[in-house]
Motif scaffolding. Structure first.
Motif, PDB file in Angstrom:
ATOM      1  N   GLY A 293       0.818  -1.199   0.000  1.00 53.86           N
ATOM      2  CA  GLY A 293       0.000   0.000   0.000  1.00 53.86           C
ATOM      3  C   GLY A 293       0.853   1.251   0.000  1.00 53.86           C
ATOM      4  N   GLY A 294       0.278   2.366  -0.465  1.00 56.30           N
ATOM      5  CA  GLY A 294       0.988   3.642  -0.465  1.00 56.30           C
ATOM      6  C   GLY A 294       1.185   4.177   0.945  1.00 56.30           C
ATOM      7  N   ALA A 295       2.291   4.874   1.159  1.00 57.84           N
ATOM      8  CA  ALA A 295       2.613   5.407   2.481  1.00 57.84           C
ATOM      9  C   ALA A 295       1.681   6.555   2.859  1.00 57.84           C
ATOM     10  N   GLY A 296       1.467   6.713   4.168  1.00 57.59           N
ATOM     11  CA  GLY A 296       0.716   7.839   4.684  1.00 57.59           C
ATOM     12  C   GLY A 296       1.600   9.052   4.901  1.00 57.59           C
ATOM     13  N   LEU A 297       1.115   9.994   5.705  1.00 55.77           N
ATOM     14  CA  LEU A 297       1.860  11.214   6.022  1.00 55.77           C
ATOM     15  C   LEU A 297       1.953  11.395   7.537  1.00 55.77           C
ATOM     16  N   THR A 298       3.018  12.067   7.973  1.00 53.44           N
ATOM     17  CA  THR A 298       3.317  12.211   9.397  1.00 53.44           C
ATOM     18  C   THR A 298       3.011  13.626   9.881  1.00 53.44           C
TER      19      THR A 298
ATOM     20  N   ALA B 258       2.885   2.633   5.308  1.00 55.70           N
ATOM     21  CA  ALA B 258       3.198   3.263   6.594  1.00 55.70           C
ATOM     22  C   ALA B 258       2.074   4.223   6.969  1.00 55.70           C
ATOM     23  N   GLY B 259       1.585   4.077   8.182  1.00 57.94           N
ATOM     24  CA  GLY B 259       0.449   4.884   8.600  1.00 57.94           C
ATOM     25  C   GLY B 259      -0.767   4.050   8.902  1.00 57.94           C
ATOM     26  N   GLY B 260      -0.587   2.741   9.059  1.00 57.26           N
ATOM     27  CA  GLY B 260      -1.675   1.888   9.527  1.00 57.26           C
ATOM     28  C   GLY B 260      -2.388   1.082   8.475  1.00 57.26           C
ATOM     29  N   GLY B 261      -1.902   1.080   7.208  1.00 53.48           N
ATOM     30  CA  GLY B 261      -2.541   0.269   6.180  1.00 53.48           C
ATOM     31  C   GLY B 261      -2.438  -1.217   6.498  1.00 53.48           C
ATOM     32  N   GLY B 262      -3.501  -1.962   6.234  1.00 59.51           N
ATOM     33  CA  GLY B 262      -3.517  -3.385   6.551  1.00 59.51           C
ATOM     34  C   GLY B 262      -2.682  -4.204   5.583  1.00 59.51           C
TER      35      GLY B 262
ATOM     36  N   SER C  49       2.807  14.449  19.263  1.00 56.53           N
ATOM     37  CA  SER C  49       3.513  13.200  18.983  1.00 56.53           C
ATOM     38  C   SER C  49       3.573  12.989  17.478  1.00 56.53           C
ATOM     39  N   SER C  50       4.759  12.775  16.941  1.00 53.66           N
ATOM     40  CA  SER C  50       4.923  12.582  15.503  1.00 53.66           C
ATOM     41  C   SER C  50       4.323  11.233  15.105  1.00 53.66           C
ATOM     42  N   THR C  51       3.212  11.266  14.373  1.00 56.44           N
ATOM     43  CA  THR C  51       2.444  10.055  14.073  1.00 56.44           C
ATOM     44  C   THR C  51       2.112  10.008  12.588  1.00 56.44           C
ATOM     45  N   THR C  52       2.321   8.848  11.986  1.00 53.83           N
ATOM     46  CA  THR C  52       1.989   8.643  10.577  1.00 53.83           C
ATOM     47  C   THR C  52       0.613   7.986  10.476  1.00 53.83           C
ATOM     48  N   ARG C  53      -0.224   8.533   9.599  1.00 56.30           N
ATOM     49  CA  ARG C  53      -1.580   8.023   9.408  1.00 56.30           C
ATOM     50  C   ARG C  53      -1.891   7.957   7.914  1.00 56.30           C
ATOM     51  N   ALA C  54      -3.039   7.365   7.602  1.00 63.87           N
ATOM     52  CA  ALA C  54      -3.584   7.335   6.235  1.00 63.87           C
ATOM     53  C   ALA C  54      -2.691   6.580   5.260  1.00 63.87           C
TER      54      ALA C  54
ATOM     55  N   SER D 259      -6.735   4.449   7.488  1.00 66.62           N
ATOM     56  CA  SER D 259      -5.924   3.615   6.603  1.00 66.62           C
ATOM     57  C   SER D 259      -6.772   2.543   5.914  1.00 66.62           C
ATOM     58  N   GLY D 260      -6.283   2.079   4.758  1.00 64.88           N
ATOM     59  CA  GLY D 260      -7.001   1.077   3.989  1.00 64.88           C
ATOM     60  C   GLY D 260      -6.813  -0.328   4.528  1.00 64.88           C
TER      61      GLY D 260
END
Length: 326
Positions: A240-245, A279-283, A251-256, A299-300
């Protein structure tokens, strides 16, 4: 009216409408019951000390130094008295992954920016649910995630991943395609390529899902993330494509992140292993039943593989975070 006491100066309390009817001169002070202590600078009224408070969601004054943070993981209301600049992070629900050698679910659209001088009011907050999985052994699509919204901004959910012989669907970020049709990726409604903590464009951050591939060997596509397209279905993976931080809450967190496309063992090439979610919670995907996108990241969901006609997985629910100088 101004009253001079022995040890203080009392300003009459007026509202914004009354203040606007005053013939103001530079240096004039008023107490505005809707905004606080204000001074006219010769051009406009400036707030000297704000009459400000806000409630809603899970509140924290310690997670980010100098700021109060409101986090919404379920629908609610952000209530304000006074006015101030408010940062916002709004992410739609992730799309569900497709089943039986399907594509990964796309991430929900990500919006980040600052609402200037947000005024008093009650602002409804909507949190998009994650899209449902493709749950048909014949290769059904995952569904699109739900829309999140706050302060007049909306972030649509991610597109569902295609199942076996189906294309991915469009969304905030697009769902990945199954191996057939090969060019059936879902398109994202936002821009791609954002950097950490960057303001989003008017249409938000959201990327396309990955194409499948129907020859030499066949392969599926990963779901799009907020920061990158889904993998195009080339071996060795359909990530899957990476998310954004973002660090809006301290707190520096990556999502989506986008969900991974499912493995397949057709064409005599053997069972390929599962691919990774963005990165960011994709399954991640699975040779059997896939793994869901992480909740409250938008995330997907991952896609199921061929083994046992594997089911896809649900997308992660969305989130809204609001913050302002405390």
């Amino acid at each position: 009216m101004t009253t001079l006491h022995s040890n203080n100066l009392q300003l009459q309390s007026i509202n914004t409408s009354t203040r606007n009817g005053i013939t103001a001169v530079a240096g004039m002070l008023v107490y505005n019951s809707q905004a606080g202590l204000q001074m006219y600078d010769g051009t406009q009224w400036q707030t000297v000390q704000a009459n400000f408070s806000a409630t809603g969601g899970t509140e924290s004054t310690s997670s980010r130094s100098g700021y109060k943070v409101h986090t919404f993981t379920s629908p609610g209301t952000f209530s304000m008295t006074g006015s101030t600049d408010v940062e916002y992070l709004i992410i739609g629900g992730g799309g569900g992954g497709g089943s039986d050698r399907g594509g990964g679910g796309g991430a929900g659209l990500l919006r980040f920016g600052t609402y200037p001088n947000l005024g008093s009011g009650n602002y409804p907050i909507v949190i998009g649910n994650g899209g449902s999985r493709g749950n048909n052994a014949q290769g059904s699509r995952g569904s699109q995630g739900g829309t999140s919204s706050a302060l007049g901004y909306s972030s649509p959910g991610g597109g569902g991943g295609g199942g076996e012989d189906h294309s991915g669907t469009p969304g905030g970020s697009g769902g990945g395609s199954a191996y057939n049709p090969a060019n059936g990726r879902g398109t994202g409604s936002g821009n791609g390529g954002g950097s950490p903590n960057s303001n989003s464009p008017g249409n938000g951050w959201g990327c396309d899902g990955g194409n499948g591939r129907n020859s030499g060997p066949r392969a599926t596509g990963g779901g799009g993330g907020a920061g990158a397209n889904g993998n195009q279905g080339q071996q060795p993976n359909a990530n899957g494509g990476a998310g954004l931080t973002y660090s809006i809450n301290g707190s520096s967190t990556t999502r989506a992140g986008g969900g991974a496309g499912g493995p397949t063992n057709i064409d005599g090439h053997g069972q390929r292993g599962p691919s990774s979610g963005g990165a960011g919670g994709g399954g991640p995907s699975s040779p059997g039943n896939a793994t869901a996108g992480t909740q409250n990241t938008g995330s997907g969901g991952g896609s199921g593989g061929q083994a046992g006609n594997g089911y896809g997985a649900q997308g992660g629910s969305g989130i809204v975070i609001l913050a302002y100088a405390n």
